[in-house]
Design an enzyme around this catalytic site. Sequence first.
Site, mmCIF file in Angstrom:
data_model
loop_
_atom_site.group_PDB
_atom_site.id
_atom_site.type_symbol
_atom_site.label_atom_id
_atom_site.label_comp_id
_atom_site.label_asym_id
_atom_site.label_seq_id
_atom_site.Cartn_x
_atom_site.Cartn_y
_atom_site.Cartn_z
ATOM 1 N N ASP A 185 0.663 -1.227 0.029
ATOM 2 C CA ASP A 185 0.002 0.107 -0.048
ATOM 3 C C ASP A 185 0.894 1.166 0.080
ATOM 4 O OD1 ASP A 185 -2.335 1.930 0.664
ATOM 5 O OD2 ASP A 185 -3.117 -0.201 1.174
ATOM 6 N N HIS A 200 -3.669 6.111 3.660
ATOM 7 C CA HIS A 200 -4.571 4.729 3.164
ATOM 8 C C HIS A 200 -3.877 3.262 3.654
ATOM 9 C CE1 HIS A 200 -6.141 1.915 0.135
ATOM 10 N NE2 HIS A 200 -7.002 2.392 0.167
ATOM 11 N N SER A 238 -11.125 -0.746 -0.589
ATOM 12 C CA SER A 238 -10.023 -0.907 0.420
ATOM 13 C C SER A 238 -10.116 -1.161 1.760
ATOM 14 C CB SER A 238 -9.277 0.276 0.239
ATOM 15 O OG SER A 238 -8.698 0.835 -1.260
#
Length: 767
Positions: free
Chosen positions: A151, A222, A546
Site C-alpha cells: 500500500d 491509506h 480498500s
Amino acid sequence: MNLINGVPLLHLIFLAWCLLAFQATSAYLGRSTYIVHMDKSHMPKIFPSHHHWYSSTVDSIKLASHTTSNGHQSKPELVYTYDNALHGFSALLSQDELETLRNSPGFVSAYSDGKITLETTHSTEFLSLNPVTGLWPASHYGKDVIIAVIDSGVWPESKSFNDKGMTPIPSRWKGKCEEGQEFNSSLCNLKLIGARSFNKGVLAADPNITISMNSARDTDGHGTHTASTAAGNIVEGASYFGYAQGTAKGVAPGARLAIYKVSWDEGSYESDYLAAMDQAIADGVDVISMSLALGRGIPLYEDVFAIASFAAMEKGVLVSASAGNRGENLGQVRNVSPWILTVGAGSIDRWFAGTLTLGNGLTITGWSLFPASALVLDRPLIYNKTLSPCNSAELLFEAPNDGILICDESDIDAFNDQSQYVSGSNVAAAIFISDDPAVLRSKNFYSPGVVISSKDAIAVIKYAESGNTPTASMKFQQTIIGTNRAPVVASYSARGPALSCPTILKPDLMAPGTLVLAAWIPNDPATTIGSNIGLSTDYNLLSGTSMSCPHASGIAALLKGAHPKWSPTAIKSAMMTTANPFDNTGNPILQSRFNSDASPLDMGAGHVDPNRSLDPGLIYDATPQDYVNFLCSLNYTDNQFFTITRSKGYNCSNQSSDLNYPSFIVLYSYENEKLVQKFQRIVTNVGNATAIYRAKVEAPKGSVVRVSPKTLIFKKMYAKKSYSLTISYRGLEGTSQTYGSVIWVEDAGKHTVRSPIMVSPSPDIFG
C-alpha cells in the site's frame, strides 16, 4: 428496627463490610477473577445440574497455602455460572488454583475477566469475533501469522502498531526494516516486523522527479489505515472527533505486519507493486493484502497481480484484494483471477447521528459527522424556497444570521456543494434532505448540519412554514450501534461478472467496508471545517473496498493460525461456503441504492462469517496443477501460458474450464437463451470424521438444477467425494439475472456448506 427488603440494616452494613474485607483480602492474596470454559459433556451424572458441577469443581480445588494477617485461611470463590451465553463459570482464583483447575475434567480454557469498552472499529464486533469462542481464541488472535500490506506505507508511531503482548518474531521471517527518509530501523518492533519501499518504477517513468518522502513512511494515510484494520494492536480511547469512541483493534490483533510501500505522492506503477509482491513472497509472509484494483478486462497473462498472486499461491500464500469501487454497473469487478480472494464491501450496523429537535417537541435522528460538539440551541428554523437550494454563495448571503436553514433534497454532489456554501454563510446550521446512500456515509460537514430523509423532511418543512416562530436544536457526536438491515452491499462496491475471467463468479464475498475506523497519519487532515481549517486525528473513518479487503485479509490470517496446514484455496473456500447471504434481520442482504435483494454478482457468496469459517465442514480445495488445468482451457499461447505459470513442469493433459470452485456461474447470450451446463466438484471432509451430507437446492428462476449424487457419505477425516451439478436454463422473459444456491446439509450436525449459483448474460454485453 430499620429494614431493607426485610433484612436488618445493620446486617446489610455488616455484610457489605465483610465483602469489602474479602475483596481487600483477595487482592492481598493475588487473586483475580477468571472466566472459565467447560465442556458440559464431561459433567458426571451424579450432579443434577451444571451449577452443582461447577460449584463442586471450584470447592474441590486444592487451596494454596495463603493465610491472611488475621490467621484466616482463604479459598477460591465462585462468582457466576453460565449456561446460555457460554458453558462455564467465573471464579476468584489465585494463579496456583487456576493451574490446578486446568487439570480438572472438562476444562477447556480460561482468561482474566476484563473491563468492557465499546469496539471503535466495531467491525470486529459486527463480525462476532470475541475472546470467548470461535476464531479469535482458536487462532490465538493470529499469533505469528505474517500479513504483508502492499500500500502507501505506514505511520509507525501509531499506537495501533505497538507491540505490547507480542512474542519474539518467528525465525522463518526473512524480511527487514529498511532505513530511509524519516524512517529508521528502530521504528519496527515485534508487531511491525518489516517495512520496505519500492519506487524504481516511479523514477523510471520520470527520472527528473524528486520523491518527497523516500521511505516506507506513509504520507497518504491509506496504508496506515488498511494495515491497522488487518492486524492493528489494541488501542483504548480511539475515536473520530468523538464519534465511535472506544477501543480500536485489527481483525487479527496477534498477527505480524510487514509493510511494502508502493503508492507514492508522485504516482504508482505496476512494476513497483510487482517488486513488492516478489519481495513479500521471498520474505516469508503468509497473507498478502492489496487494497487496489487493476484496470478491467485485462487478460490474466497481462495482469501483473494475477501473475504474482499465482506465484504466491504456489508458495502457500493467500492473496486478498479489493473488488474495486466502480459501483453498481455490471462487469466492473477487479482482481478476478481465481486464485485471488476478491472482496466486495458492505455496511455495518452503526449510525453516526445528529439529533434534530424541533420547537414543537418532535425529535428526528439524522446523519451527521460534524467534528465537534457544537452548540445549536433554539435557533430560528428557516425554509425559504429562494434560499433553500443552498447552491449559491450570493443567495445565502441574504440568509438571516444565526438561523437553521433547511436545504432542498440533494444527491452526493449537490450535498457537497450545499455544505460548502452554507459554511461560508452566516447561518448557524443547516438541515440537508437526502436519501442518497453516498450522502449517508459522507464526512463533509464543513459547518454544523444534519441530514434527514425526504420522509422526515415533510414534518420539518410543515413546522417551519407554520408561522409559529419555529425553532430547532441540534446535538452531535452520537454513535448508534445495532441498526437494522446490515450489512447492505455498498453502492460503490464493484459488481461482476468478471470480464477477463467470466467463468469464475466474482466477487467472492463481501466484508465491512463503509466508514471503518482505523489508524491515520497525524499530519494529513481527516476533515475540514469552514473554508480552510483542516483537522487532524489519529483515527479516521474511510469507506471503500480498500477497507473491506484488509478485513478479509485479517480473517484469512486467523484461519491460517488456526489451521496452519490449510492451503490458500482451502482458507478461501472456508470463508466462501460459510458466508452469510442474510442480514441482521434474517432477510436477504440488500444492495443499497436500489433497495433490492443483492445477487451473487453484488456480494459473491455473502457476508464473511469468521467464526463459522473456522469449522466449515467441507472445503473445495485445489492444487496449483488444478489452476493450470483451468488456464489450459483458455486457449493461451505457450508464451502467454508460461507468463503465468513460470514453469515448464506443468502440463495440459487434463485441461478443464470447470475449476473446483465454491460457486457456480452460467453465462448465456440473448441469441441463445437455452442451454445446459454441467459442473464437477470435489469436496474434502474437514469436519466430523464420519458424516452424511444431503444436497438442498434453490434453483434460479427459469432453471432446473440437478445434483448427483444427492447424498455424500464420509467415513473419515480428509476423505474426498465428488458430485456433479447440472443447470438447465430455459430463459425467463424480462429477467436478465437469476440466482440460487446449493447447500450441503450435514445430517444431525452443525455444518451447512453453501455455494451460490448465478445465471447471467455474458459479460460481452457489459463490455
